[in-house]
Design an enzyme around this catalytic site. Structure first.
Site, PDB file in Angstrom:
ATOM      1  N   CYS A  81       0.818  -1.205   0.000  1.00  0.00           N
ATOM      2  CA  CYS A  81       0.000   0.000   0.000  1.00  0.00           C
ATOM      3  C   CYS A  81       0.866   1.276   0.000  1.00  0.00           C
ATOM      4  CB  CYS A  81      -0.975  -0.056   1.177  1.00  0.00           C
ATOM      5  SG  CYS A  81      -2.299   1.114   1.002  1.00  0.00           S
ATOM      6  N   HIS A 169      -4.031  -4.975   0.592  1.00  0.00           N
ATOM      7  CA  HIS A 169      -3.521  -5.453   1.893  1.00  0.00           C
ATOM      8  C   HIS A 169      -3.605  -6.975   1.994  1.00  0.00           C
ATOM      9  CE1 HIS A 169      -2.958  -1.618   3.978  1.00  0.00           C
ATOM     10  NE2 HIS A 169      -3.930  -1.189   3.194  1.00  0.00           N
ATOM     11  N   GLU A 171      -2.425  -8.772   4.278  1.00  0.00           N
ATOM     12  CA  GLU A 171      -2.376  -9.235   5.663  1.00  0.00           C
ATOM     13  C   GLU A 171      -3.745  -9.366   6.322  1.00  0.00           C
ATOM     14  OE1 GLU A 171      -1.443  -6.366   4.488  1.00  0.00           O
ATOM     15  OE2 GLU A 171      -1.895  -4.690   5.822  1.00  0.00           O
ATOM     16  N   SER A 223      -0.192 -13.418  38.775  1.00  0.00           N
ATOM     17  CA  SER A 223      -1.596 -13.051  38.977  1.00  0.00           C
ATOM     18  C   SER A 223      -2.515 -14.219  38.636  1.00  0.00           C
ATOM     19  CB  SER A 223      -1.957 -11.866  38.072  1.00  0.00           C
ATOM     20  OG  SER A 223      -2.008 -12.299  36.718  1.00  0.00           O
ATOM     21  N   GLY A 224      -1.982 -15.187  37.914  1.00  0.00           N
ATOM     22  CA  GLY A 224      -2.845 -16.278  37.448  1.00  0.00           C
ATOM     23  C   GLY A 224      -3.347 -16.015  36.036  1.00  0.00           C
ATOM     24  N   GLY A 225      -3.095 -14.806  35.518  1.00  0.00           N
ATOM     25  CA  GLY A 225      -3.433 -14.497  34.127  1.00  0.00           C
ATOM     26  C   GLY A 225      -2.453 -15.194  33.183  1.00  0.00           C
ATOM     27  N   VAL A 226      -2.754 -15.123  31.890  1.00  0.00           N
ATOM     28  CA  VAL A 226      -1.950 -15.875  30.915  1.00  0.00           C
ATOM     29  C   VAL A 226      -0.474 -15.449  30.936  1.00  0.00           C
ATOM     30  CG1 VAL A 226      -1.698 -16.449  28.468  1.00  0.00           C
ATOM     31  CG2 VAL A 226      -3.974 -16.050  29.419  1.00  0.00           C
ATOM     32  N   ASP A 227      -0.227 -14.141  30.870  1.00  0.00           N
ATOM     33  CA  ASP A 227       1.151 -13.683  30.686  1.00  0.00           C
ATOM     34  C   ASP A 227       2.044 -14.018  31.881  1.00  0.00           C
ATOM     35  OD1 ASP A 227      -0.096 -12.682  28.495  1.00  0.00           O
ATOM     36  OD2 ASP A 227      -0.127 -10.606  29.181  1.00  0.00           O
ATOM     37  N   SER A 228       1.574 -13.676  33.091  1.00  0.00           N
ATOM     38  CA  SER A 228       2.446 -13.947  34.238  1.00  0.00           C
ATOM     39  C   SER A 228       2.575 -15.453  34.462  1.00  0.00           C
ATOM     40  CB  SER A 228       1.950 -13.234  35.503  1.00  0.00           C
ATOM     41  OG  SER A 228       0.726 -13.753  35.939  1.00  0.00           O
ATOM     42  N   SER A 229       1.544 -16.222  34.106  1.00  0.00           N
ATOM     43  CA  SER A 229       1.626 -17.677  34.292  1.00  0.00           C
ATOM     44  C   SER A 229       2.664 -18.291  33.360  1.00  0.00           C
ATOM     45  CB  SER A 229       0.270 -18.335  34.016  1.00  0.00           C
ATOM     46  OG  SER A 229      -0.672 -17.887  34.960  1.00  0.00           O
TER      47      SER A 229
END
Ligand code: XMP
Length: 513
Positions: A81, A169, A171, A223-229
C-alpha cells in the site's frame, strides 16, 4: 539468531497484523520505526524487508520516509500500500491522487503467473483495498504483474532486484489468500526456513534467561493471568528454585482462583510460590467506598504495599520478572494522521513503583499473545490457564457495583461461577473474549414460593473482541440465558433478578466500572 524479516512501520493500523502473519509462517519478524538507519537494519542481517502501509501520502510535507539506502542492502523488499508509493518515490515511478478512492473488496487478476509472490495461487483472487493515491508510472526496472478493476498496477515486481509492491492489503482477513502471498514472499523470495517455532523459542529463551540471571534470585508477581503464568513456567524451567513467585490474594478473585494457582504452580510445577493472603487488608480499605476510581486507587496502592513487603520476605533478589508482551514494547513513532497512534492502552496493569530497585527480566517481550499461549502449552500449562479470559487487575471490585463487602463479593462469585460453568458446558466460554456476572447495587421485588423477596440483580455480560478496545455483545442462545437466569436466581442467595447486558463498546465499556 533466527532468520528474520524486518518490517518498517509507516503507521498502518495493520503493521502488527503483518508481523503476526510472518510469524504464522514460522519466520521471525521485527517491527522497527520507519526511519531506522539502513546500517542498523543491515546489522540485523534480515532476509527481507517489508514496508508497511500508512495513512500518509509520499508527497505530504511531513511524509514518513525511510533511509533511502535500504534499497541498496541487497535484500528483497516488499512494499504494501503506502509501501508501493515509497518504491515509486525512491525508484523513479509516479504516484497521483486516484480519481476514486479504492476501498473495500476487489478482485485481483494475476497477469504474470511467474511472479514468485503468486506461486501456487489462482489467477483471480479476492483482495482488500484501502488507498487513495495510485501508482501511475512504474518505478525503473518494474513490471506490472497483477491488476484490479481500478488499477493496472495492483501488484508490481522488479524480478532482478526482488522488489515487489502490492497496492492491496494481503495481511487482512478480507484478503483470504493473502497469507499465502506473504508466505511466498518470506519462503519463496527471501528463502526463510520455518525456524520460528515455540519449541525453538523455548530452548533459546531458557539459555538467554540463564545467561542474564546467572546465580541470582528472581521475583515474579503471579496473577494467574496468561502472561504472568507463562512467564512463571518459563522462568521456572530455566532457573528452578532461583525463582520465587508471589501470588497476592486481594479478596477480589473469582471462585477457586487462588486454589487453581496453588494447585497448578505449587503442587504440579513445584515452583516456589509465596502465597500472600491479604484479602482482609484490601476489603478493610475498601469499606464504605463506592466510587469506581477511588476503588481502583485504593487497590493499586494496597497491591504495591503488599507486594513490596512480600518481596522483602522473599529474600534479596536482584531481578524482577514481568510478562511484558511484544505489543507493549514496539516503539511507535508518532506519524501525523495515524489513527493507530491514538489508540492507547488505558489500563496500567500491575504498575510497580520506580523505587523498587530490581533489574527486569522480560522473557516474553518479543512474543504476541497467541505465541504466548502456544509457549504456555509447550511448557505444559493447562488449557484452563493458557486460554483464560482477561480479568481486570482490581478484580471483582469493578464488578461489584457500589460498596465492596465480603458478602457482596461472595454473591458475585457464586453467580459468576455459574456463568463460567454454563458457558464452558455449552462450548462457548473459550470462544468469547469475556463472559462474567456483575452485581448491581439495586434491589427489586420478587416472589419465591409464597414469599416476597427484595434482593439484588445480577447482570450477565458476554462480549466478543479482538483486543478489548472495541467489543460487541454476544448473542447468547435464549435457552442458555434462560438456564443462567434460572440457576442464578435459584442457587445464589441474595439475588432475585437477572438481566442481560446488550451494550457494545463503544459507547459502553466492557466492565461496568
Ligand atoms: P473496559 O471496561 O475499559 O475494559 O472496556 C477493557 C479491557 O480491560 C480490562 N480492564 C482492566 N484491566 N485493570 C486491568 O488490569 C483495570 O482497572 C481494568 N478495567 C478494565 C477489561 O476486563 C477488558 O478486558
Amino acid at each position: 539468531m533466527n532468520e528474520q524479516i524486518i518490517l518498517l512501520d509507516f503507521g498502518s493500523q495493520y503493521t502488527q497484523v503483518i508481523a503476526r502473519r510472518i510469524r504464522e509462517c514460522s519466520v521471525y519478524s521485527t517491527i522497527l520505526p520507519y526511519n531506522t538507519p539502513a546500517a542498523e537494519i543491515a546489522r540485523l542481517k534480515p532476509r527481507g524487508i517489508i514496508l508497511s502501509g500508512g495513512p500518509s501520502s509520499v508527497y505530504a510535507p511531513n511524509a514518513p520516509l525511510p533511509d533511502k539506502t535500504i534499497f541498496q542492502l541487497g535484500v528483497p523488499v516488499l512494499g504494501i500500500c503506502f509501501g508501493v508509493q515509497l518504491l515509486a518515490h525512491f525508484l523513479g515511478g509516479k504516484v497521483e491522487k486516484g480519481l476514486k478512492r479504492e476501498y473495500g473488496k476487489g478482485t485481483l487478476t494475476v497477469n504474470d503467473a511467474k511472479c514468485a509472490l503468486f506461486a501456487k495461487l489462482p489467477k483471480k483472487l479476492q483482495v482488500w483495498n484501502s488507498h487513495g493515491d495510485k501508482l501511475t508510472k512504474l518505478p525503473n526496472g518494474f513490471k506490472p504483474v497483477a491488476s484490479t478493476e481500478n488499477s493496472e498496477y495492483a501488484a508490481i515486481e522488479n524480478r532482478e532486484k526482488k522488489f515487489f509492491g502490492l497496492q492491496f492489503h494481503p495481511e487482512v482477513a478480507h484478503s483470504p489468500r493473502g497469507k499465502e502471498i506473504i508466505a511466498n514472499f518470506v519462503h519463496g523470495v527471501c528463502g526463510c526456513g520455518k525456524t520460528w517455532t515455540m519449541r525453538n523459542y523455548l530452548e533459546q529463551a531458557v539459555e538467554e534467561i540463564r545467561a542474564q540471571v546467572g546465580k541470582e534470585k528472581v521475583i515474579l508477581g503471579l496473577s494467574g493471568g496468561v502472561d504472568s503464568s507463562v512467564a512463571a513456567a518459563l522462568l521456572h524451567r530455566a532457573i528452578g528454585d532461583q525463582l520465587t513467585c508471589i501470588f497476592v490474594n486481594n479478596g477480589l478473585l473469582r471462585a477457586k482462583e487462588a486454589e487453581v494457582v496453588q494447585e497448578v504452580f505449587g503442587r504440579n510445577f513445584k515452583l516456589k510460590l509465596q502465597y500472600e493472603n491479604s484479602a482482609a487488608l484490601f476489603l478493610k480499605q475498601l469499606k464504605g467506598v463506592t466510587d469506581p476510581e477511588k476503588k481502583r486507587k485504593i487497590i493499586g496502592k494496597a497491591f504495591v504495599d503488599v507486594f513490596q513487603a512480600a518481596t522483602k520476605r522473599a529474600g534479596a533478589a536482584k531481578f524482577l520478572a514481568q510478562g511484558t508482551l511484544y505489543p507493549d514494547v514496539i516503539e511507535s513513532v508518532p506519524i501525523a494522521g495515524n489513527p493507530a497512534a491514538m489508540i492507547k492502552s488505558h489500563h496500567n496493569v500491575g504498575g510497580l513503583p520506580k523505587n523498587m530497585k530490581f533489574q527486569l527480566v522480560e522473557p516474553l517481550k518479543c512474543l504476541f499473545k497467541d505465541e504466548v499461549r502456544l509457549l504456555g502449552l509447550e511448557l505444559g500449562l493447562p488449557k484452563e490457564i493458557v486460554y483464560r479470559q482477561p480479568f481486570p487487575g482490581p478484580g471483582l471490585a469493578v464488578r461489584v457495583l457500589g460498596e465492596v463487602t465480603p458478602a457482596r463479593c461472595e454473591i458475585l462469585r457464586n453467580a459468576d461461577s455459574i456463568v463460567v460453568e454454563e458457558m464452558k458446558a455449552c462450548g462457548l466460554y473459550y470462544k468469547t473474549w469475556q463472559t462474567f456476572a456483575v452485581l448491581l447495587p439495586v434491589r427489586s421485588v420478587g416472589v419465591m414460593g409464597d414469599e416476597r423477596t427484595y434482593d439484588y440483580t445480577i447482570a450477565i455480560r458476554a462480549v466478543e473482541s479482538q483486543d478489548g478496545m472495541t467489543a460487541d455483545w454476544v448473542k447468547l442462545p435464549y435457552d442458555l440465558l434462560e438456564k443462567l437466569a434460572s440457576r442464578i436466581i435459584n442457587e445464589v442467595k441474595g439475588v432475585n433478578r437477572c438481566v442481560f447486558d446488550i451494550t457494545s463498546k463503544p459507547p459502553g465499556t466492557i466492565e461496568w466500572e
